[in-house]
Design an enzyme around this catalytic site. Structure first.
Site, mmCIF file in Angstrom:
data_model
loop_
_atom_site.group_PDB
_atom_site.id
_atom_site.type_symbol
_atom_site.label_atom_id
_atom_site.label_comp_id
_atom_site.label_asym_id
_atom_site.label_seq_id
_atom_site.Cartn_x
_atom_site.Cartn_y
_atom_site.Cartn_z
ATOM 1 N N ARG A 54 -17.850 -14.174 -15.169
ATOM 2 C CA ARG A 54 -16.560 -13.954 -14.511
ATOM 3 C C ARG A 54 -15.458 -13.677 -15.544
ATOM 4 O O ARG A 54 -14.433 -13.085 -15.231
ATOM 5 C CB ARG A 54 -16.191 -15.146 -13.614
ATOM 6 C CG ARG A 54 -14.933 -14.931 -12.819
ATOM 7 C CD ARG A 54 -14.825 -15.726 -11.521
ATOM 8 N NE ARG A 54 -15.367 -17.069 -11.595
ATOM 9 C CZ ARG A 54 -14.867 -18.068 -12.318
ATOM 10 N NH1 ARG A 54 -13.788 -17.869 -13.053
ATOM 11 N NH2 ARG A 54 -15.437 -19.249 -12.317
ATOM 12 N N TYR A 106 0.392 6.467 -4.893
ATOM 13 C CA TYR A 106 -0.819 6.055 -4.193
ATOM 14 C C TYR A 106 -0.449 5.026 -3.108
ATOM 15 O O TYR A 106 0.126 3.977 -3.413
ATOM 16 C CB TYR A 106 -1.821 5.466 -5.186
ATOM 17 C CG TYR A 106 -3.066 4.979 -4.515
ATOM 18 C CD1 TYR A 106 -3.915 5.866 -3.874
ATOM 19 C CD2 TYR A 106 -3.380 3.634 -4.473
ATOM 20 C CE1 TYR A 106 -5.053 5.422 -3.229
ATOM 21 C CE2 TYR A 106 -4.513 3.185 -3.837
ATOM 22 C CZ TYR A 106 -5.346 4.088 -3.212
ATOM 23 O OH TYR A 106 -6.465 3.639 -2.561
ATOM 24 N N ASP A 179 0.250 4.957 -13.855
ATOM 25 C CA ASP A 179 -0.988 5.239 -13.124
ATOM 26 C C ASP A 179 -1.364 6.676 -13.481
ATOM 27 O O ASP A 179 -0.776 7.631 -12.987
ATOM 28 C CB ASP A 179 -0.785 5.061 -11.622
ATOM 29 C CG ASP A 179 -2.083 5.303 -10.833
ATOM 30 O OD1 ASP A 179 -3.000 5.942 -11.372
ATOM 31 O OD2 ASP A 179 -2.147 4.867 -9.665
ATOM 32 N N LYS A 204 -12.324 7.340 -10.014
ATOM 33 C CA LYS A 204 -12.043 8.756 -9.903
ATOM 34 C C LYS A 204 -12.638 9.520 -11.105
ATOM 35 O O LYS A 204 -13.834 9.520 -11.253
ATOM 36 C CB LYS A 204 -10.535 8.962 -9.736
ATOM 37 C CG LYS A 204 -9.894 7.989 -8.705
ATOM 38 C CD LYS A 204 -10.359 8.214 -7.282
ATOM 39 C CE LYS A 204 -9.971 7.095 -6.317
ATOM 40 N NZ LYS A 204 -8.557 6.764 -6.240
HETATM 41 C C1 LIG Z 1 -7.762 5.654 -5.864
HETATM 42 C C2 LIG Z 1 -6.480 5.385 -6.525
HETATM 43 C C3 LIG Z 1 -6.037 4.084 -6.768
HETATM 44 C C4 LIG Z 1 -6.797 2.865 -6.294
HETATM 45 O O1 LIG Z 1 -8.034 2.758 -6.906
HETATM 46 P P1 LIG Z 1 -9.336 2.161 -6.184
HETATM 47 O O2 LIG Z 1 -10.369 2.289 -7.221
HETATM 48 O O3 LIG Z 1 -9.579 2.992 -4.956
HETATM 49 O O4 LIG Z 1 -9.020 0.755 -5.812
HETATM 50 C C5 LIG Z 1 -4.847 3.912 -7.459
HETATM 51 N N1 LIG Z 1 -4.117 4.968 -7.875
HETATM 52 C C6 LIG Z 1 -4.501 6.234 -7.646
HETATM 53 C C7 LIG Z 1 -3.656 7.356 -8.127
HETATM 54 C C8 LIG Z 1 -5.695 6.489 -6.961
HETATM 55 O O5 LIG Z 1 -6.062 7.753 -6.726
#
Ligand SMILES: *Cc1c(COP(=O)(O)O)cnc(C)c1O
Length: 384
Positions: A54, A106, A179, A204
């Site tokens: 963990r 997002y 982000d 992604k």
């Molecule tokens: C998908 C996404 C997230 C969240 O990520 P997860 O892996 O789905 O929890 C955050 N920011 C952006 C820009 C995203 O495309």
């Protein structure tokens, strides 16, 4: 685990997964170490610093080391989704912290921030993505602890100048989190531009095969929230498990060529459809007509990626029909995978999201460009 200085090009580092040859077997592909706990030696000492899964484990730490090296970070922390990474950052803030975030980003991240504000845990102010005067006005010097930007940003792929945002955030005593999910480290390195935290949904482009979820935060060691973020990850048990970390290492080996091919395809696709009468606008930072193009060209140094939105002309409901009419584009949410996806974003993120009814969000993959163009073209014909 601390980054060892690495003089090799990032493509080489990624392709060889930092060359962690397994000393026991000679395996070129690093083994997956799947265990919940680690045995101590005859002196009751830890063998390799690991205690319990963990907190950390060697496969996850290896993936973190690769990402830290690509990001130019001292350390990276992997979590089991992008959202758990976002949650960990907010949880690590001091009580009643003021947060400034974009008004369009997002949507689940936005929901999480607003929910925490509604519960009185933090306070949040928003500014329009890319609007530096708006950001300046939203900052409360001394009170704002975190500025959260997303570039290119979900919805319209608007661009925020990372270096300018960092300067404003720092002048107010806040840290800047970027982000950068749509711009992986092969094209943008937020820390080099002055950001304090680089954040990715590794689901992604980093993962790239749409087969697991993951999130990653990268920073320099002296980043004030860092130790607390690590603690929160241990308390919540949201570390990325070994199997997903192993898949991620596999994926990072090809990230540069996947991203380059998606970028090439997307540029050709955007140019092709931008001129057509059925289409109001193609929102793609790689097009010179995109309002953020000049800044994007400066901070996305190896391609503009595969993400774009297309605003349709014609009847209400045309965009929704288009999302059902494609045969190569897969109608699904998410982005950054090898396969191209299409979605009617307003249906996914809701009427309060500010996403227009006529917007199609498209994630361009690595398929042959002719198939993608022909498919979108036949969907235009089928819905006209
Ligand atoms: C998908 C996404 C997230 C969240 O990520 P997860 O892996 O789905 O929890 C955050 N920011 C952006 C820009 C995203 O495309």
């Amino acid at each position: 685990m601390t980054r060892k200085s690495n003089t090799l090009a990032p493509e080489t580092q990624a392709a060889q997964a930092l060359r962690h040859i397994d000393p026991a077997s000679g395996s070129v592909v690093p083994p997956m170490v799947a265990t919940s706990t680690f045995a101590r030696d005859e002196n009751y000492a830890l063998r390799d610093g690991y205690i319990y899964a963990r907190n950390s484990g060697p496969t996850t730490a290896h993936a973190e080391e690769i990402i830290a090296s690509l990001e130019g970070a001292d350390e990276s922390l992997l979590l089991n989704s992008g959202m758990s990474a976002s949650v960990a950052v907010v949880e690590s803030l001091p009580p009643q912290a003021h947060v400034v975030a974009q008004s369009m980003m997002y949507h689940v991240g936005l929901q999480w921030l607003d929910r925490q504000a509604d519960r009185g845990v933090i306070s949040v102010d928003h500014f329009p993505a890319g609007d530096m005067d708006g950001l300046k006005a939203a900052l409360k010097p001394g009170q704002t602890k975190l500025v959260w930007i997303e570039t290119p940003a979900n919805g319209d792929w608007s661009i925020t100048d990372i270096a300018a945002a960092a300067e404003l955030a720092h002048a107010a005593g806040a840290i800047l989190m970027v982000d950068s999910t749509a711009a992986p480290p092969c094209t943008t390195k937020p820390l080099d531009l002055g950001a304090d935290i680089s954040f990715h949904s590794a689901t992604k482009y980093m993962g790239g095969h749409s087969d697991f979820t993951a999130g990653v935060l990268s920073a320099r060691k002296d980043m004030p929230l860092w130790d607390e973020i690590r603690n929160v990850r241990s308390f919540q048990g949201t570390i990325l498990p070994a199997f997903e970390a192993w898949l991620l290492i596999r994926s990072l080996r090809t990230m540069h060529i996947r991203y380059a091919q998606s970028s090439r395809n997307a540029m050709a696709f955007a140019k092709h459809f931008d001129a057509l009468p059925d289409i109001q606008t193609v929102l793609y930072p790689g097009l010179p007509t995109h309002p953020g193009h000049a800044v994007a060209a400066r901070q996305m140094v190896n391609g503009f990626g595969g993400m774009m939105s297309i605003l349709m002309n014609g009847s209400t409901g045309r965009a929704f029909e288009m999302a059902k009419a494609t045969k190569v584009f897969i109608p699904a949410t998410s982005l950054g995978g090898v396969e191209s996806l299409i979605e009617h974003r307003r249906t996914i993120s809701g009427p309060d999201s500010g996403i227009p009814e006529n917007l199609l969000r498209i994630s361009i993959g690595i398929e042959h460009i002719d198939d993608l163009i022909a498919d979108f073209q036949q969907a235009l014909v089928a819905t006209s």
